[in-house]
Design an enzyme around this catalytic site. Structure first.
Site, PDB file in Angstrom:
ATOM      1  N   TYR A   1       1.005  35.928  -2.785  1.00  0.00           N
ATOM      2  CA  TYR A   1      -0.238  36.245  -2.033  1.00  0.00           C
ATOM      3  C   TYR A   1      -0.367  37.783  -2.251  1.00  0.00           C
ATOM      4  O   TYR A   1      -1.569  38.133  -2.539  1.00  0.00           O
ATOM      5  CB  TYR A   1       0.131  36.081  -0.479  1.00  0.00           C
ATOM      6  CG  TYR A   1      -0.962  36.576   0.624  1.00  0.00           C
ATOM      7  CD1 TYR A   1      -2.015  35.712   0.712  1.00  0.00           C
ATOM      8  CD2 TYR A   1      -0.402  37.457   1.344  1.00  0.00           C
ATOM      9  CE1 TYR A   1      -2.758  35.972   1.733  1.00  0.00           C
ATOM     10  CE2 TYR A   1      -1.600  37.859   2.477  1.00  0.00           C
ATOM     11  CZ  TYR A   1      -2.678  37.227   2.506  1.00  0.00           C
ATOM     12  OH  TYR A   1      -3.617  37.229   3.434  1.00  0.00           O
TER      13      TYR A   1
ATOM     14  N   GLY B   1      13.917  41.222  16.609  1.00  0.00           N
ATOM     15  CA  GLY B   1      12.711  41.546  17.307  1.00  0.00           C
ATOM     16  C   GLY B   1      12.221  42.908  17.595  1.00  0.00           C
ATOM     17  O   GLY B   1      11.047  43.264  17.847  1.00  0.00           O
TER      18      GLY B   1
ATOM     19  N   ARG C   1       9.420  45.886   7.695  1.00  0.00           N
ATOM     20  CA  ARG C   1      10.076  46.362   9.062  1.00  0.00           C
ATOM     21  C   ARG C   1       8.906  46.671  10.129  1.00  0.00           C
ATOM     22  O   ARG C   1       9.123  46.280  11.228  1.00  0.00           O
ATOM     23  CB  ARG C   1      10.874  47.601   9.071  1.00  0.00           C
ATOM     24  CG  ARG C   1      12.221  47.159   8.189  1.00  0.00           C
ATOM     25  CD  ARG C   1      13.206  46.715   9.311  1.00  0.00           C
ATOM     26  NE  ARG C   1      13.219  47.279  10.350  1.00  0.00           N
ATOM     27  CZ  ARG C   1      13.492  46.678  11.751  1.00  0.00           C
ATOM     28  NH1 ARG C   1      14.018  45.148  11.868  1.00  0.00           N
ATOM     29  NH2 ARG C   1      13.659  47.027  13.046  1.00  0.00           N
TER      30      ARG C   1
ATOM     31  N   GLN D   1      11.232  44.890  14.914  1.00  0.00           N
ATOM     32  CA  GLN D   1      10.268  44.921  13.952  1.00  0.00           C
ATOM     33  C   GLN D   1       8.962  44.894  14.565  1.00  0.00           C
ATOM     34  O   GLN D   1       8.545  44.161  15.707  1.00  0.00           O
ATOM     35  CB  GLN D   1      10.013  43.973  12.658  1.00  0.00           C
ATOM     36  CG  GLN D   1       9.831  42.509  13.247  1.00  0.00           C
ATOM     37  CD  GLN D   1      10.845  41.695  13.584  1.00  0.00           C
ATOM     38  OE1 GLN D   1      11.911  42.117  14.321  1.00  0.00           O
ATOM     39  NE2 GLN D   1      10.690  40.259  13.103  1.00  0.00           N
ATOM     40  N   THR D   2       7.963  46.095  14.186  1.00  0.00           N
ATOM     41  CA  THR D   2       6.670  46.085  14.788  1.00  0.00           C
ATOM     42  C   THR D   2       5.533  45.341  14.264  1.00  0.00           C
ATOM     43  O   THR D   2       5.404  45.516  13.020  1.00  0.00           O
ATOM     44  CB  THR D   2       6.336  47.596  15.029  1.00  0.00           C
ATOM     45  OG1 THR D   2       6.050  48.238  13.843  1.00  0.00           O
ATOM     46  CG2 THR D   2       7.573  48.244  15.967  1.00  0.00           C
ATOM     47  N   ARG D   3       4.526  45.008  14.967  1.00  0.00           N
ATOM     48  CA  ARG D   3       3.105  44.576  14.167  1.00  0.00           C
ATOM     49  C   ARG D   3       2.016  45.182  15.217  1.00  0.00           C
ATOM     50  O   ARG D   3       2.303  45.581  16.423  1.00  0.00           O
ATOM     51  CB  ARG D   3       3.084  43.085  14.174  1.00  0.00           C
ATOM     52  CG  ARG D   3       3.957  42.781  13.298  1.00  0.00           C
ATOM     53  CD  ARG D   3       3.798  42.629  12.084  1.00  0.00           C
ATOM     54  NE  ARG D   3       4.825  41.969  11.200  1.00  0.00           N
ATOM     55  CZ  ARG D   3       6.096  42.311  10.713  1.00  0.00           C
ATOM     56  NH1 ARG D   3       6.196  43.486  10.929  1.00  0.00           N
ATOM     57  NH2 ARG D   3       6.589  41.584   9.859  1.00  0.00           N
TER      58      ARG D   3
HETATM   59  N1  LIG Z   1      -5.602  36.267   9.551  1.00  0.00           N
HETATM   60  C1  LIG Z   1      -5.142  37.564   9.260  1.00  0.00           C
HETATM   61  O1  LIG Z   1      -4.430  38.011  10.158  1.00  0.00           O
HETATM   62  C2  LIG Z   1      -5.361  38.042   7.827  1.00  0.00           C
HETATM   63  C3  LIG Z   1      -4.771  39.410   7.738  1.00  0.00           C
HETATM   64  C4  LIG Z   1      -5.129  39.910   6.316  1.00  0.00           C
HETATM   65  C5  LIG Z   1      -6.129  39.172   5.417  1.00  0.00           C
HETATM   66  N2  LIG Z   1      -6.331  37.943   5.991  1.00  0.00           N
HETATM   67  C6  LIG Z   1      -7.500  37.338   4.927  1.00  0.00           C
HETATM   68  O2  LIG Z   1      -8.595  36.835   5.548  1.00  0.00           O
HETATM   69  C7  LIG Z   1      -8.777  35.698   4.720  1.00  0.00           C
HETATM   70  C8  LIG Z   1      -8.929  34.346   5.774  1.00  0.00           C
HETATM   71  O3  LIG Z   1      -7.893  34.218   6.348  1.00  0.00           O
HETATM   72  P1  LIG Z   1      -7.522  33.458   7.648  1.00  0.00           P
HETATM   73  O4  LIG Z   1      -6.804  34.021   8.793  1.00  0.00           O
HETATM   74  O5  LIG Z   1      -8.952  32.940   8.256  1.00  0.00           O
HETATM   75  O6  LIG Z   1      -6.961  32.009   7.071  1.00  0.00           O
HETATM   76  P2  LIG Z   1      -7.182  30.471   7.058  1.00  0.00           P
HETATM   77  O7  LIG Z   1      -6.234  30.044   6.380  1.00  0.00           O
HETATM   78  O8  LIG Z   1      -7.587  30.025   8.503  1.00  0.00           O
HETATM   79  O9  LIG Z   1      -8.566  30.779   6.209  1.00  0.00           O
HETATM   80  C9  LIG Z   1      -8.542  30.398   4.608  1.00  0.00           C
HETATM   81  C10 LIG Z   1      -9.627  29.478   4.428  1.00  0.00           C
HETATM   82  O10 LIG Z   1      -9.728  29.390   2.995  1.00  0.00           O
HETATM   83  C11 LIG Z   1      -9.910  28.105   2.559  1.00  0.00           C
HETATM   84  N3  LIG Z   1      -9.339  28.148   1.257  1.00  0.00           N
HETATM   85  C12 LIG Z   1      -8.045  28.250   0.656  1.00  0.00           C
HETATM   86  N4  LIG Z   1      -7.891  28.235  -0.595  1.00  0.00           N
HETATM   87  C13 LIG Z   1      -9.210  28.013  -1.038  1.00  0.00           C
HETATM   88  C14 LIG Z   1      -9.864  27.400  -2.090  1.00  0.00           C
HETATM   89  N5  LIG Z   1      -9.013  27.314  -3.394  1.00  0.00           N
HETATM   90  N6  LIG Z   1     -11.162  27.307  -2.241  1.00  0.00           N
HETATM   91  C15 LIG Z   1     -11.926  27.271  -1.242  1.00  0.00           C
HETATM   92  N7  LIG Z   1     -11.239  27.524   0.181  1.00  0.00           N
HETATM   93  C16 LIG Z   1      -9.927  27.724   0.366  1.00  0.00           C
HETATM   94  C17 LIG Z   1      -8.674  27.361   3.659  1.00  0.00           C
HETATM   95  O11 LIG Z   1      -9.053  25.801   3.653  1.00  0.00           O
HETATM   96  C18 LIG Z   1      -9.186  28.014   4.872  1.00  0.00           C
HETATM   97  O12 LIG Z   1     -10.376  27.437   5.425  1.00  0.00           O
HETATM   98  C19 LIG Z   1      -7.937  35.236   3.827  1.00  0.00           C
HETATM   99  O13 LIG Z   1      -8.318  35.768   2.575  1.00  0.00           O
HETATM  100  C20 LIG Z   1      -6.869  36.156   4.082  1.00  0.00           C
HETATM  101  O14 LIG Z   1      -6.063  36.600   2.984  1.00  0.00           O
HETATM  102  C21 LIG Z   1      -6.433  37.264   7.164  1.00  0.00           C
END
Ligand SMILES: NC(=O)c1ccc[n+]([C@@H]2O[C@H](COP(=O)([O-])OP(=O)(O)OC[C@H]3O[C@@H](n4cnc5c(N)ncnc54)[C@H](O)[C@@H]3O)[C@@H](O)[C@H]2O)c1
Length: 321
Positions: free
Chosen positions: A149, A211, A280, A213-215
């Site tokens: 990732y 617990g 962390r 660790q912060t977010r």
């Molecule tokens: N939610 C968070 O806290 C967070 C934090 C940082 C980054 N992001 C980024 O935001 C984006 C959305 O995240 P989210 O939280 O909604 O996650 P999510 O898993 O709910 O949504 C991701 C979507 O992408 C689709 N998907 C996955 N692989 C695919 C592929 N190969 N082709 C087509 N569709 C595909 C999934 O079915 C899903 O609907 C992601 O790129 C994620 O990395 C999210």
């Protein structure tokens, strides 16, 4: 022909947590929205109310394969976001980030669309500096179990900036920090959904490590506003920009907060071993977003948690029927 103000907008990952909120907001603004998703972690339930909307179209498609459509803007969100999902098939995760970015950038170049990449705070890895500004290059273990990732997202950023430099493509890169809200997947192991679901089911609340660790937790509406500001026509800034809420809580504080808002819960907090490469501390420096986008997260944790708890209560009722 579309009216000048209405754009054709592609949202990859549009049936996921963030994507479904973004699609809804774009439709409210009068745009034509094409939601592309392979439904790996997303669900039609997240967009069920949009399927009959005349300006909304859903296409089941995997972004690791090329896509040929006509659009003005692309929000590239497709990628599983929680460790339990992105580690399920790590090779596919990297492919989704890297091949997905190449395919969507190729599409943007062909049709001259502006394209935004949903990057992540994970590009900072386990950071040595706190909070993390965009200028920090990060500390990622390239061979760890989170690397599919983290490194996938880092490579996607590289591709975006190379398309920008080499082809003058209008790109935007946002680094999203922990976001929560309705439409989160109930079993994705992310901390907010985990705690809420466990508390509603009277199960033990699992805190990893001690617990301490912060977010920082950002509510979905604040994030969607930030994404729209970054894509706005008068916005020249390409990023990368952090979008997150800098208010920091320890994981233990969050667990206690959730329990306070679900007073009927019989759950108790238990502690488990910290997973490998778990950062962390994670807190965004959002000075850049404040200055260049005039963006600020405004939703308090309590309000956001209440909305999220209401959503998960509805899910329970639905599944009980
Ligand atoms: N939610 C968070 O806290 C967070 C934090 C940082 C980054 N992001 C980024 O935001 C984006 C959305 O995240 P989210 O939280 O909604 O996650 P999510 O898993 O709910 O949504 C991701 C979507 O992408 C689709 N998907 C996955 N692989 C695919 C592929 N190969 N082709 C087509 N569709 C595909 C999934 O079915 C899903 O609907 C992601 O790129 C994620 O990395 C999210």
């Amino acid at each position: 022909m579309r009216r000048a103000i209405n754009k054709g907008i592609l949202v990859t990952g549009g049936a996921g947590f963030i994507g479904s909120h973004l699609c809804r907001k774009l439709l409210e603004q009068g745009h034509d929205v094409l939601c592309v998703d392979n439904l790996f972690t997303g669900s039609k339930d997240n967009i069920r109310d949009l399927l009959a909307h005349p300006n909304f179209e859903f296409m089941r498609h995997d972004v690791t394969f090329p896509l040929y459509v006509e659009v003005d803007e692309i929000y590239n969100l497709a990628c599983p976001a929680s460790p339990v999902h992105y580690q399920f098939d790590p090779v596919q995760t990297t492919k989704t980030s890297v091949h997905g970015a190449i395919n969507m950038l190729g599409l943007a170049k062909r049709v001259k669309a502006k394209i935004l990449q949903a990057s992540t705070s994970e590009v900072y890895g386990d950071p040595e500096i706190h909070p993390q500004p965009e200028s920090y290059w990060g500390r990622v273990n390239p061979v760890g179990t989170r690397a599919c990732y983290d490194e996938g997202k880092r490579c996607a950023e590289t591709l975006f900036f190379d398309y920008y430099r080499q082809f003058d493509l209008p790109i935007r890169v946002v680094r999203i920090f922990n976001t929560y809200g309705p439409n989160m997947h109930p079993n994705d192991g992310r901390v907010v959904s985990n705690f809420v679901v466990q508390a509603l089911r009277d199960e033990e609340i699992t805190v990893y490590g001690d617990g301490s660790q912060t977010r920082s937790f950002q509510y979905i509406d604040d994030l969607v506003n930030g994404l729209l500001l970054m894509m706005a026509d008068d916005q020249e800034f390409v990023g990368p920009v952090n979008l997150g809420n800098p208010n920091e809580f320890t994981i233990l504080e969050l667990a206690k907060h959730v329990l306070k808002l679900i007073p009927e819960s019989k759950s108790r907090i238990i502690f488990r071993e910290l997973p490998a490469d778990d950062p962390r501390q994670r807190k965004p420096d959002i000075a850049l977003a404040r200055k260049l986008l005039a963006w600020n997260p405004v939703t308090e944790l309590e309000e956001g948690l209440r909305n999220t708890i209401t959503y998960f209560r509805t899910l329970r009722t639905d599944s009980a029927e």
